[in-house]
Write an enzyme that holds these catalytic residues in place. Structure first.
Site, mmCIF file in Angstrom:
data_model
loop_
_atom_site.group_PDB
_atom_site.id
_atom_site.type_symbol
_atom_site.label_atom_id
_atom_site.label_comp_id
_atom_site.label_asym_id
_atom_site.label_seq_id
_atom_site.Cartn_x
_atom_site.Cartn_y
_atom_site.Cartn_z
ATOM 1 N N LYS A 115 0.860 -1.177 0.000
ATOM 2 C CA LYS A 115 0.000 0.000 0.000
ATOM 3 C C LYS A 115 0.896 1.227 0.000
ATOM 4 C CE LYS A 115 -4.471 0.636 2.139
ATOM 5 N NZ LYS A 115 -5.211 0.427 3.380
HETATM 6 O O1 G3P Z 1 -7.819 0.871 4.957
HETATM 7 C C1 G3P Z 1 -8.114 2.100 4.357
HETATM 8 C C2 G3P Z 1 -9.444 2.658 4.709
HETATM 9 O O2 G3P Z 1 -10.448 1.721 4.465
HETATM 10 C C3 G3P Z 1 -9.546 3.255 6.090
HETATM 11 O O3 G3P Z 1 -10.721 3.975 6.173
HETATM 12 O O4 G3P Z 1 -11.623 6.171 6.776
HETATM 13 O O5 G3P Z 1 -12.146 4.178 8.176
HETATM 14 O O6 G3P Z 1 -9.851 5.155 8.231
HETATM 15 P P1 G3P Z 1 -11.103 4.931 7.416
#
Ligand code: G3P
Length: 214
Positions: free
Chosen positions: A83
């Site tokens: 990533k």
């Molecule tokens: O793994 C990346 C993403 O899905 C994280 O999303 O916004 O919940 O931190 P968030």
């Protein structure tokens, strides 16, 4: 559509793996930090639980440093996907990793133009963040529109880069991602649990249970 689980919690991955419908895993520094476990050890353990793409995120740095860190992850297991952040250094690292045959997931994507840059660099995946852009735009369609627009742009030019709908907050995001043609949704454990629920399913089960007693 592929379902990845968006977590670094080994117990959640273990339980979800028994359902037989989880195709991969995504992690990020926040998710790893939340569990408080060693990074490489956690990634290694995940490879034993799910046989599919597992995203491990490099720290933001120069392209050369990110490639170095990527090698450490990639050496762990063939299923590892690196990533990489959506920056010029990240784009350079993506291009280099592509040349080495290492798969990448360009993360923190919030626009079609960013997704196009990642695709041109040879990214295996791009991760548009649905929940965060919904919050930013104060709209419950911004994430869906973003995924839909990236789909159209990629199809216009035949880019093979796959779309991972990320930052999913609720089951409706998964439906929106599917209707927009996302290749993958990466879903938190809590949302996976919510996805199977419907009041009419519960009601129907109660009716059938009563009928079965008679
Ligand atoms: O793994 C990346 C993403 O899905 C994280 O999303 O916004 O919940 O931190 P968030």
């Amino acid at each position: 559509m592929k379902f990845f689980i968006d977590t670094a919690n080994l117990e959640e991955i273990r339980i979800a793996s028994t359902w037989g419908i989880i195709d991969g895993v995504t992690t990020n520094p926040s998710l790893i930090a939340r569990e408080g476990n060693d990074l490489l050890g956690t990634i290694m353990e995940i490879t034993t639980l799910i046989d599919g793409p597992i995203s491990a995120e490099v720290q933001e740095a120069s392209a050369e440093e990110m490639v170095e860190e990527a090698f450490k992850f990639a050496r762990l297991h063939p299923n590892i996907v690196i990533k990489v952040p959506m920056t010029f250094e990240g784009i350079k690292a993506t291009k280099k990793l592509f040349a080495y045959g290492i798969k990448t997931n360009v993360t923190l994507v919030f626009s079609v133009s960013q997704a196009l840059m990642a695709a041109k660099a040879g990214a295996t995946y791009v991760s548009p963040f649905m929940g965060r852009i919904d919050n930013f735009a104060k709209s419950d369609r911004a994430g869906a529109d973003l995924v839909e627009d990236i789909r159209i742009a990629f199809d216009n030019y035949g880019y093979e880069t796959m779309i991972i709908a990320a930052s999913i907050r609720h089951p409706e995001h998964v439906s929106q991602a599917a209707l927009a043609g996302s290749d993958v949704a990466t879903i938190p454990y809590k949302v996976l649990l919510e996805m199977i629920e419907h009041p009419l399913t519960q009601k129907g089960l109660e009716i059938f249970r009563e009928a079965a007693k008679k």
